[in-house]
Design a protein around this motif. Structure first.
Motif, PDB file in Angstrom:
ATOM      1  N   VAL A   1      -7.055   3.491   3.260  1.00  0.00           N
ATOM      2  CA  VAL A   1      -6.683   2.132   2.894  1.00  0.00           C
ATOM      3  C   VAL A   1      -5.229   1.673   3.301  1.00  0.00           C
ATOM      4  O   VAL A   1      -5.040   0.863   3.816  1.00  0.00           O
ATOM      5  N   GLU A   2      -4.577   2.804   3.135  1.00  0.00           N
ATOM      6  CA  GLU A   2      -3.028   2.421   3.692  1.00  0.00           C
ATOM      7  C   GLU A   2      -2.926   2.121   5.308  1.00  0.00           C
ATOM      8  O   GLU A   2      -2.314   1.303   5.390  1.00  0.00           O
TER       9      GLU A   2
ATOM     10  N   PRO B   1       0.851  -1.420  -0.174  1.00  0.00           N
ATOM     11  CA  PRO B   1      -0.027   0.015   0.263  1.00  0.00           C
ATOM     12  C   PRO B   1       0.784   1.068  -0.159  1.00  0.00           C
ATOM     13  O   PRO B   1       0.277   2.571  -0.266  1.00  0.00           O
TER      14      PRO B   1
ATOM     15  N   LEU C   1       0.419   3.645  -2.830  1.00  0.00           N
ATOM     16  CA  LEU C   1      -0.583   4.793  -2.657  1.00  0.00           C
ATOM     17  C   LEU C   1       0.096   6.121  -2.648  1.00  0.00           C
ATOM     18  O   LEU C   1      -0.319   7.235  -3.257  1.00  0.00           O
ATOM     19  N   TYR C   2       1.156   6.227  -1.695  1.00  0.00           N
ATOM     20  CA  TYR C   2       1.817   7.419  -1.517  1.00  0.00           C
ATOM     21  C   TYR C   2       2.490   7.971  -2.787  1.00  0.00           C
ATOM     22  O   TYR C   2       2.342   9.100  -3.099  1.00  0.00           O
TER      23      TYR C   2
ATOM     24  N   LEU D   1       1.563   7.303  -5.698  1.00  0.00           N
ATOM     25  CA  LEU D   1       0.401   7.759  -6.736  1.00  0.00           C
ATOM     26  C   LEU D   1      -0.151   9.113  -6.426  1.00  0.00           C
ATOM     27  O   LEU D   1      -0.153   9.891  -7.129  1.00  0.00           O
ATOM     28  N   LEU D   2      -0.137   9.045  -5.214  1.00  0.00           N
ATOM     29  CA  LEU D   2      -0.674  10.591  -4.537  1.00  0.00           C
ATOM     30  C   LEU D   2       0.605  11.589  -4.971  1.00  0.00           C
ATOM     31  O   LEU D   2       0.050  12.555  -5.226  1.00  0.00           O
TER      32      LEU D   2
ATOM     33  N   THR E   1      -9.449   8.607   1.001  1.00  0.00           N
ATOM     34  CA  THR E   1      -9.559   6.910   0.807  1.00  0.00           C
ATOM     35  C   THR E   1      -8.278   6.283   0.638  1.00  0.00           C
ATOM     36  O   THR E   1      -8.128   5.328   1.395  1.00  0.00           O
ATOM     37  N   ALA E   2      -7.323   6.763  -0.034  1.00  0.00           N
ATOM     38  CA  ALA E   2      -6.079   6.161  -0.093  1.00  0.00           C
ATOM     39  C   ALA E   2      -5.392   6.128   1.251  1.00  0.00           C
ATOM     40  O   ALA E   2      -5.022   5.164   1.614  1.00  0.00           O
TER      41      ALA E   2
END
Length: 427
Positions: free
Chosen positions: A338-339, A314, A317-318, A320-321, A334-335
């Motif tokens: 979820v993380e 996960p 996700l950072y 991608l952000l 949400t990201a």
């Protein structure tokens, strides 16, 4: 055993245990950023501040020799409260950063000592059945401190900064003086409460008679730990399990706060406090509970690889952000949730591995404490260089590097040996 009702002291004792740790490891990052300290200094010092929590097994035997566990717990809580009060007055005055760090190191030592004393009370004041009954209360109220400090108080800091922005001078400084003052008040109030309601704890039957015997006993425990079968493989695995987390975790709040032009997401303290501090912590608790059922059903040996995946992947996700920098707060929230859900789910795997494999055999409590110290050291050291690395690479490349740092954990888990007897107990 002591007769004090556990409901009267377990919630407050473990809340007081969590508050200074969360303040030092998480909330201080946001405070220093608001007060203009550079990221490299923030990540280095807020990581190093946790050293006493890593090495606390060294002086833990001494707490069995002098005074009572209650005396240590209450006095350490008072020291934590007084140090927070001192920090509230020091902020912004003269060479305040060094003075504040000195107070924070005192808080860290006192907080780590309070951990030892409170856990000792729990183990000696309660019988085995009662310990099992209230084990969930420990984590619940420890994490409640996380919700309050990294959620509520960070949120309040943002509100206060906006309130004092017009005509009051340095708004962040005023706001954080108030926030640290609140933490000081909470710790003093809890300490006074514990004078009346915290049990004394009893002396362990294995308590050494004097300092010399205590040190000899500690040496024997150390020797037994480092001569365990597979111990060096286990140590490397424990360190690598949290390597990515330790490297990235101090940068995350700085990334959330940084402006869009600087590669961040430009979130206010209020949004960080609510999403990262409150919703994230709730997601962590939910993930931990679900992971417990998952691991209990299938057995640790069968699920350890999946737990490594859930814990580390996960972090993509950072990355991608950082690449897309979404303006939609729902996507960001949400990201992060979820993380944190995956973080809680995967962290249980490491905890159980240390309990069932590393700490199995003679001296299980001490050996689990050593394993936890090694785990914290592996978490602390990469955090110390994360700010410098992020300044060099930028947020996007930093989080990409963090992902590559998870590779050793995936390689090691494929070769991870399990001791037969511990594996049978785990399954």
């Amino acid at each position: 055993m002591n007769s004090a009702n556990p409901v009267k002291w377990i919630p407050t004792a473990y809340f007081a245990m969590g508050l200074p740790y969360v303040a030092l490891s998480l909330a201080s990052v946001i405070m220093f950023a608001d007060l203009g300290i550079d990221p490299a200094s923030i990540t280095f010092w807020t990581s190093l501040l946790l050293l006493p929590y890593t090495i606390k097994p060294i002086w833990s035997p001494l707490l069995e020799l002098y005074f009572t566990k209650k005396a240590f717990a209450v006095s350490m809580q008072v020291i934590v409260g007084l140090c927070f009060a001192a920090i509230s007055f020091m902020l912004g005055n003269g060479a305040w950063f060094g003075a504040v760090l000195a107070m924070m190191f005192m808080i860290s030592f006192a907080g780590a000592t309070d951990d030892i004393a409170v856990d000792g009370i729990y183990l000696t004041a309660l019988d085995k059945t009662t310990q099992a009954k209230y084990i969930g209360w420990q984590g619940a109220f420890y994490n409640l401190a996380k919700v309050l400090v990294n959620g509520g108080l960070v949120y309040l800091a943002g509100v206060l900064m906006k309130h004092f922005a017009n005509g009051y001078g340095n708004a962040p400084l005023i706001a954080w003086r108030i926030i640290v003052g609140i933490m000081a008040s909470i710790m003093i109030i809890v300490a006074v409460y514990h004078i009346f309601f915290l049990p004394r704890g009893s002396v362990n039957e294995e308590t050494p008679a004097n300092f010399r015997i205590a040190m000899r006993s500690l040496w024997d425990v150390f020797r037994d730990f480092f001569t365990k079968r597979h111990i060096w493989f286990y140590i490397v695995f424990i360190v690598c399990y949290r390597l990515t987390e330790g490297f990235a975790i101090k940068i995350v709040p700085l990334f959330l706060k940084a402006g869009i032009g600087d590669g961040g997401l430009g979130l206010s303290n209020e949004k960080i406090g609510f999403i990262y501090g409150t919703l994230g912590t709730i997601a962590f608790i939910v993930g931990s509970i679900l992971s417990g059922y998952y691991t209990a059903h299938f057995g640790l040996k069968k699920v350890i690889f999946s737990l490594v995946c859930i814990f580390n992947l996960p972090f993509v996700l950072y990355y991608l952000l950082a690449v897309f920098q979404p303006a939609n707060i729902v996507i960001v929230a949400t990201a992060l949730v979820v993380e944190y859900l995956c973080y809680g789910f995967g962290f249980v795997g490491l905890t159980l591995f240390m309990m069932q494999q590393v700490a199995a055999g003679p001296h299980p409590m001490a050996h689990y404490s050593f394993a936890s110290g090694i785990m914290n050291l592996g978490f602390m050291l990469p955090g110390m260089i994360s700010g410098w690395t992020c300044n060099l690479l930028g947020f996007e490349n930093f989080f990409l590097l963090a992902l590559f740092m998870s590779v050793p954990a995936f390689i090691l888990v494929l070769k991870l040996p399990f001791n037969k007897t511990s594996t049978q107990n785990a399954n």
